[in-house]
Design a protein around this motif. Structure first.
Motif, PDB file in Angstrom:
ATOM      1  N   VAL A 144      -7.967  -1.312  -9.978  1.00 39.54           N
ATOM      2  CA  VAL A 144      -6.558  -0.940  -9.897  1.00 39.54           C
ATOM      3  C   VAL A 144      -5.834  -2.006  -9.093  1.00 39.54           C
ATOM      4  N   VAL A 145      -4.869  -2.649  -9.718  1.00 35.69           N
ATOM      5  CA  VAL A 145      -4.089  -3.690  -9.051  1.00 35.69           C
ATOM      6  C   VAL A 145      -2.803  -3.054  -8.528  1.00 35.69           C
ATOM      7  N   PRO A 146      -2.560  -3.106  -7.228  1.00 36.92           N
ATOM      8  CA  PRO A 146      -1.327  -2.507  -6.704  1.00 36.92           C
ATOM      9  C   PRO A 146      -0.103  -3.123  -7.363  1.00 36.92           C
ATOM     10  N   PRO A 147       0.842  -2.301  -7.777  1.00 34.27           N
ATOM     11  CA  PRO A 147       2.047  -2.848  -8.419  1.00 34.27           C
ATOM     12  C   PRO A 147       2.921  -3.595  -7.425  1.00 34.27           C
TER      13      PRO A 147
ATOM     14  N   ALA B 214       0.817  -1.219   0.000  1.00 34.74           N
ATOM     15  CA  ALA B 214       0.000   0.000   0.000  1.00 34.74           C
ATOM     16  C   ALA B 214       0.847   1.264   0.000  1.00 34.74           C
ATOM     17  N   GLY B 215       2.094   1.161   0.488  1.00 32.68           N
ATOM     18  CA  GLY B 215       2.955   2.330   0.522  1.00 32.68           C
ATOM     19  C   GLY B 215       3.283   2.907  -0.841  1.00 32.68           C
ATOM     20  N   GLY B 216       3.102   2.126  -1.892  1.00 30.16           N
ATOM     21  CA  GLY B 216       3.369   2.619  -3.239  1.00 30.16           C
ATOM     22  C   GLY B 216       2.144   3.110  -3.983  1.00 30.16           C
ATOM     23  N   LEU B 217       0.994   3.151  -3.315  1.00 30.59           N
ATOM     24  CA  LEU B 217      -0.259   3.475  -4.006  1.00 30.59           C
ATOM     25  C   LEU B 217      -0.613   4.965  -4.080  1.00 30.59           C
TER      26      LEU B 217
END
Length: 308
Positions: free
Chosen positions: A273-276, A125-128
């Motif tokens: 949206v799929v988290p990378p 989640a930190g990259g979202l």
């Protein structure tokens, strides 16, 4: 606590990890214990001095790094009602003058924090936040017509733009490298190779497209795909082309917005949206993380985590 700062601009080795007090949350603030915080191009541009050269920084003796955050609420101000200590949250730094999120703790205004998406670990989640808010806002800005070209469609923001636009019913062509074709087509868009974009668009969109979102900073080369009256959305001001042939040019800028953050969470929970994938680096490895990002070609998100 420890946090990442710069006192001078330059190569990645100017980054400093310093000790300081844990922020005191104001009446409307949320104190977050950081689990992960994405590394974004604005961080690289700040460190390298590009924001200063563009006149976008108020002079200061030091600047805190980091905009994204995912973590756990440690404490809240007296007027905060939306979240409580122990909640899992994601958020965005709301003003440049505040300490950054590349730290062990960060205090943010409550409007810049929302509950983290269910089923997504805090590291991912930190990259979202910033990428997701940017993508949703860019698709909103590209509101004219039904057809859309997304450049950089294989990158993190590009993929999110494609996913949001397809979800909204737009006919999307996404330009990327040859290795991105399967990923882009899996999102419901048609693939165009950036190296042969002009030729391929004659087949894929012979009459042009109604809008362009230029995540790859192609500028005028991507503007050629627009039909008259269309909208060009640039994410970086220097790459915004002139509004030729009656087109509309928008420079989209992102900020902490509760409504958009909640929409992002909803889209993630609906699997739109799929988290990378993420590439974790500890705060002490920030210089290596910056160098990796500047090398280019990433299809994952770099996130920084506390060293402990």
């Amino acid at each position: 606590m420890r946090s990442l700062i710069v006192e001078e601009f330059g190569a990645p080795d100017v980054l400093q990890l310093v000790d300081g007090p844990v922020p005191e949350p104001g009446p409307e603030d949320v104190l977050v214990r950081v689990a992960a915080a994405g590394l974004n191009w604005i961080d690289v541009s700040l460190r390298a001095g590009r924001l200063q050269h563009a006149g976008l920084l108020v002079p200061a003796p030091r600047y805190g790094m980091g905009w994204d955050v995912a973590g756990t609420v440690e404490a809240v101000g007296t007027r905060v009602t939306a979240v409580a200590p122990g909640d899992r949250v994601i958020g965005l730094r709301d003003v440049l003058g505040r300490p950054g999120t590349h730290a062990e703790f960060v205090a943010l205004h409550e409007s810049a924090v929302v509950d983290a998406p269910d089923g997504v670990d805090l590291l991912t989640a930190g990259g979202l936040p910033l990428a997701g808010v940017t993508a949703i806002g860019a698709v909103r800005a590209a509101s004219s017509g039904r057809s859309l070209l997304v450049t950089g469609g294989g990158g993190v923001i590009g993929q999110m733009c494609v996913a949001v636009a397809v979800h909204r019913g737009l006919d999307v062509v996404a330009a990327g490298r040859a290795g991105d074709a399967k990923r882009i087509e899996g999102l419901g868009a048609r693939f165009a190779d950036t190296d042969d974009l002009a030729v391929q668009l004659r087949t894929l969109a012979p009459r042009g497209v109604d809008a362009v979102i230029d995540t790859a900073n192609l500028g005028a080369a991507a503007h050629e795909a627009l039909r008259g009256g269309g909208t060009f959305v640039a994410l970086v001001r220097p790459f915004a082309p002139l509004p030729l042939r009656g087109t509309r040019v928008v420079v989209h800028e992102s900020w902490a917005d509760t409504t958009v953050l909640r929409e992002l969470v909803e889209l993630v929970e609906k699997d739109v949206v799929v988290p990378p994938d993420v590439l974790p680096h500890r705060l002490g490895e920030a210089a290596a993380a910056h160098a990796l990002m500047e090398a280019g070609g990433l299809r994952s998100r770099i996130v920084l985590t506390p060293d402990a």
